[in-house]
Design a protein around this motif. Structure first.
Motif, PDB file in Angstrom:
ATOM      1  N   GLY A  91       0.826  -1.207   0.000  1.00 63.46           N
ATOM      2  CA  GLY A  91       0.000   0.000   0.000  1.00 63.46           C
ATOM      3  C   GLY A  91       0.855   1.249   0.000  1.00 63.46           C
ATOM      4  N   LYS A  92       1.965   1.197   0.732  1.00 62.63           N
ATOM      5  CA  LYS A  92       2.913   2.311   0.715  1.00 62.63           C
ATOM      6  C   LYS A  92       3.457   2.495  -0.701  1.00 62.63           C
ATOM      7  N   GLY A  93       3.797   1.383  -1.343  1.00 59.41           N
ATOM      8  CA  GLY A  93       4.292   1.449  -2.716  1.00 59.41           C
ATOM      9  C   GLY A  93       3.282   2.086  -3.653  1.00 59.41           C
ATOM     10  N   THR A  94       1.998   1.785  -3.462  1.00 62.91           N
ATOM     11  CA  THR A  94       0.939   2.397  -4.269  1.00 62.91           C
ATOM     12  C   THR A  94       0.958   3.908  -4.110  1.00 62.91           C
ATOM     13  N   ASN A  95       1.055   4.388  -2.873  1.00 65.49           N
ATOM     14  CA  ASN A  95       1.107   5.829  -2.622  1.00 65.49           C
ATOM     15  C   ASN A  95       2.324   6.459  -3.290  1.00 65.49           C
ATOM     16  N   LEU A  96       3.451   5.814  -3.174  1.00 64.98           N
ATOM     17  CA  LEU A  96       4.687   6.383  -3.683  1.00 64.98           C
ATOM     18  C   LEU A  96       4.764   6.324  -5.198  1.00 64.98           C
ATOM     19  N   GLN A  97       4.174   5.301  -5.771  1.00 63.68           N
ATOM     20  CA  GLN A  97       4.133   5.183  -7.231  1.00 63.68           C
ATOM     21  C   GLN A  97       3.433   6.390  -7.845  1.00 63.68           C
ATOM     22  N   HIS A  98       2.439   6.924  -7.151  1.00 57.43           N
ATOM     23  CA  HIS A  98       1.640   8.011  -7.709  1.00 57.43           C
ATOM     24  C   HIS A  98       2.031   9.384  -7.185  1.00 57.43           C
TER      25      HIS A  98
END
Length: 169
Positions: A91-98
């Motif tokens: 979920g952190k990766g999702t935030n950082l991807q965007h």
């Protein structure tokens, strides 16, 4: 870490400070790598515990609405607070991807138990152990957490207990 594509920011979900600049290097600019790290202090977003159907993508969707497409330009978005540790490593990766959608140079979360558990569950327990050993260097200094307004130019407070599930427009 300097990466080659738009997925590079995902490593911020494991407390790295990534930037997807390698595409610029491949174009043959020659010379040393240079990038804008942004102004000193960086932007930060704080969180509390999420509720119901609210997910990590709702955090970044909300933040993009606040910052707009240029609000993060030449800034580093750093997530912290009790709610940040409630978000899974992916979920952190999702935030950082965007985060780049707000123009951010990069985004990151502090190292936490969710990241350590993810590393262990994906057969990287040795990396988790090493990160745990150096945890104090993978989070903000205590004085920064105690008084973030003194160190950062803007704080976006996101109370996850009040955040509603969102759909990107």
């Amino acid at each position: 870490m300097i990466g080659a594509d738009s997925h590079t920011p995902n490593s911020g979900g494991l407390a790295w400070s990534p930037s997807g600049w390698a595409g610029r290097l491949r174009r043959g600019h020659g010379g040393a790598w240079r990038g804008s790290a942004g102004s000193e202090p960086h932007r930060r977003a704080t969180h509390r515990q999420a509720r119901g159907w609210t997910s990590a993508k709702d955090v970044i969707t909300h933040l993009l609405g606040v910052l707009t497409v240029k609000g993060g330009t030449n800034k580093i978005v750093e997530y912290f607070g009790p709610g940040a540790s409630s978000i899974s490593a992916t979920g952190k990766g999702t935030n950082l991807q965007h985060g780049g959608g707000a123009g951010a140079t990069t985004s990151l979360f502090h190292f936490d138990e969710r990241m350590s558990s993810y590393l262990a569950a994906t057969d990287r327990a040795d990396i988790a152990k090493l990160a745990e050993q150096y945890r104090e260097h993978l989070v903000s200094d205590p004085e920064v957490l105690a008084d973030p307004k003194k160190y950062y130019d803007e704080i976006v407070e996101i109370d996850l207990s009040e955040l509603e599930p969102m759909s990107p427009a």
